[in-house]
Design an enzyme around this catalytic site. Structure first.
Site, PDB file in Angstrom:
ATOM      1  CG  ASP A 157      22.514  37.227 -37.373  1.00 11.62           C
ATOM      2  OD1 ASP A 157      22.044  36.155 -37.798  1.00 11.62           O
ATOM      3  OD2 ASP A 157      23.708  37.365 -37.037  1.00 11.62           O
ATOM      4  CE  LYS A 184      24.530  33.528 -38.138  1.00 19.98           C
ATOM      5  NZ  LYS A 184      24.619  34.578 -37.108  1.00 19.98           N
ATOM      6  N   PRO A 243       9.628  24.707 -42.602  1.00 16.93           N
ATOM      7  CG  PRO A 243       9.308  24.045 -44.824  1.00 16.93           C
ATOM      8  CD  PRO A 243       9.679  23.511 -43.475  1.00 16.93           C
ATOM      9  CB  THR A 303       9.026  26.915 -37.205  1.00 20.30           C
ATOM     10  OG1 THR A 303       8.295  25.735 -36.897  1.00 20.30           O
ATOM     11  CG2 THR A 303       9.430  27.632 -35.937  1.00 20.30           C
ATOM     12  CB  ILE A 310      35.674  42.556 -39.757  1.00 20.78           C
ATOM     13  CG1 ILE A 310      35.157  42.090 -41.124  1.00 20.78           C
ATOM     14  CG2 ILE A 310      36.625  43.745 -39.883  1.00 20.78           C
ATOM     15  CD1 ILE A 310      36.170  41.432 -42.025  1.00 20.78           C
ATOM     16  N   GLY A 311      37.910  42.212 -37.321  1.00 21.38           N
ATOM     17  CA  GLY A 311      38.290  42.748 -36.006  1.00 21.38           C
ATOM     18  C   GLY A 311      38.517  41.622 -35.013  1.00 21.38           C
ATOM     19  N   GLY A 313      39.779  39.218 -39.112  1.00 20.51           N
ATOM     20  CA  GLY A 313      39.723  39.682 -40.504  1.00 20.51           C
ATOM     21  C   GLY A 313      39.933  41.194 -40.637  1.00 20.51           C
ATOM     22  N   GLY A 349      31.279  43.717 -34.845  1.00 21.16           N
ATOM     23  CA  GLY A 349      30.605  43.767 -33.550  1.00 21.16           C
ATOM     24  C   GLY A 349      31.526  44.237 -32.449  1.00 21.16           C
ATOM     25  NE  ARG A 350      33.405  39.268 -30.512  1.00 23.03           N
ATOM     26  CZ  ARG A 350      33.938  38.058 -30.666  1.00 23.03           C
ATOM     27  NH1 ARG A 350      34.473  37.444 -29.630  1.00 23.03           N
ATOM     28  NH2 ARG A 350      33.944  37.468 -31.840  1.00 23.03           N
TER      29      ARG A 350
END
Ligand code: BMP
Length: 216
Positions: A61, A63, A68, A70, A170-171, A175, A191-192
């Site tokens: 991830d 992001k 293009p 790079t 989520i969490g 969510g 994650g957390r």
């Protein structure tokens, strides 16, 4: 027990490489994938992708959000390290996203079309239709859409019915895993709520149980 059908993606947003490798080694085969973000890549370099890919599918991830050329360089490095998937932004436009898809080769590209944090209402939410259109045109494998905004999630599902949807939020962001699945998500990112728990392995297994109970 090996859960090959798990819908759980664990986001390991930690700096502690030993924790990440140990966690992946112990539970990698029970979950769908481990999501690797900048914190691990910053401390370990891109080799963390191949290290964790020994134990689980990995979704990188970063992001990606650049021109293009790079984007191509970044996607090539992700592919070289054996990631299962990679996450790119779509807002930079179809040429940039297509560069990721092309350079990623067999690595599945997920593009961000809606986000889970309140600030996404400032700009990105109003561009949903364009972002989905850019993503479909670029032939991505799947989309990132928020699991804590069920209305938005349903919209994304309706606009791109055949595409896999991966949902964070989520969490820790409020969510619910089962609600997100019921509203169109194919996979849940947590994650957390897992890695900050005193017993992350147990917590991940709890999420897995919640997700598998939806169908029983
Ligand atoms: P947490 O469960 O700790 O909130 O982590 C969510 C993860 O999903 C983080 O890695 C974050 O970067 C990612 N994410 C998100 O939270 N919202 C989005 O809209 C897109 C994301 O990739």
């Amino acid at each position: 027990m090996v859960k090959v059908d798990s819908k759980l993606v664990i986001a390991l947003d930690v700096f502690d490489v030993d924790f990440a490798v140990d966690f992946a080694r112990k539970i990698g085969r029970e979950i769908f994938a481990i999501k690797i973000n900048w914190p691990l890549v910053m401390v370990r370099g891109s080799s963390i992708i191949s290290e964790l890919s020994r134990y689980s599918r990995s979704i990188c991830d970063l992001k990606i959000a650049d021109i293009p050329n790079t984007n191509r360089l970044i996607a090539e490095k992700v592919a070289e390290n054996g990631a299962w998937g990679v996450i790119s932004h779509a807002f930079v436009g179809s040429d940039s996203l297509k560069a990721v898809v092309q350079a990623a080769g067999d690595v599945r590209v997920f593009s961000v079309v809606a986000m889970s944090h309140p600030g996404s209402a400032d700009l990105i939410s109003s561009s949903l239709e364009n972002l989905v259109k850019i993503s479909i045109e670029a032939n991505v494998y799947g989309l990132i859409a928020p699991g804590n905004d069920l209305e938005m999630l349903r919209k994304v599902k309706k606009m791109a019915p055949g595409m896999k949807i991966l949902s964070p939020g989520i969490g820790a962001q409020g969510g619910s895993a089962s609600h997100a699945i019921a509203n169109g998500s194919d996979y849940i990112i947590v994650g957390r709520a897992v890695y900050d728990d005193p017993d992350p392995l147990m917590k991940a297994r709890e999420f897995n149980r919640e997700l598998s109970n939806i169908y029983h």
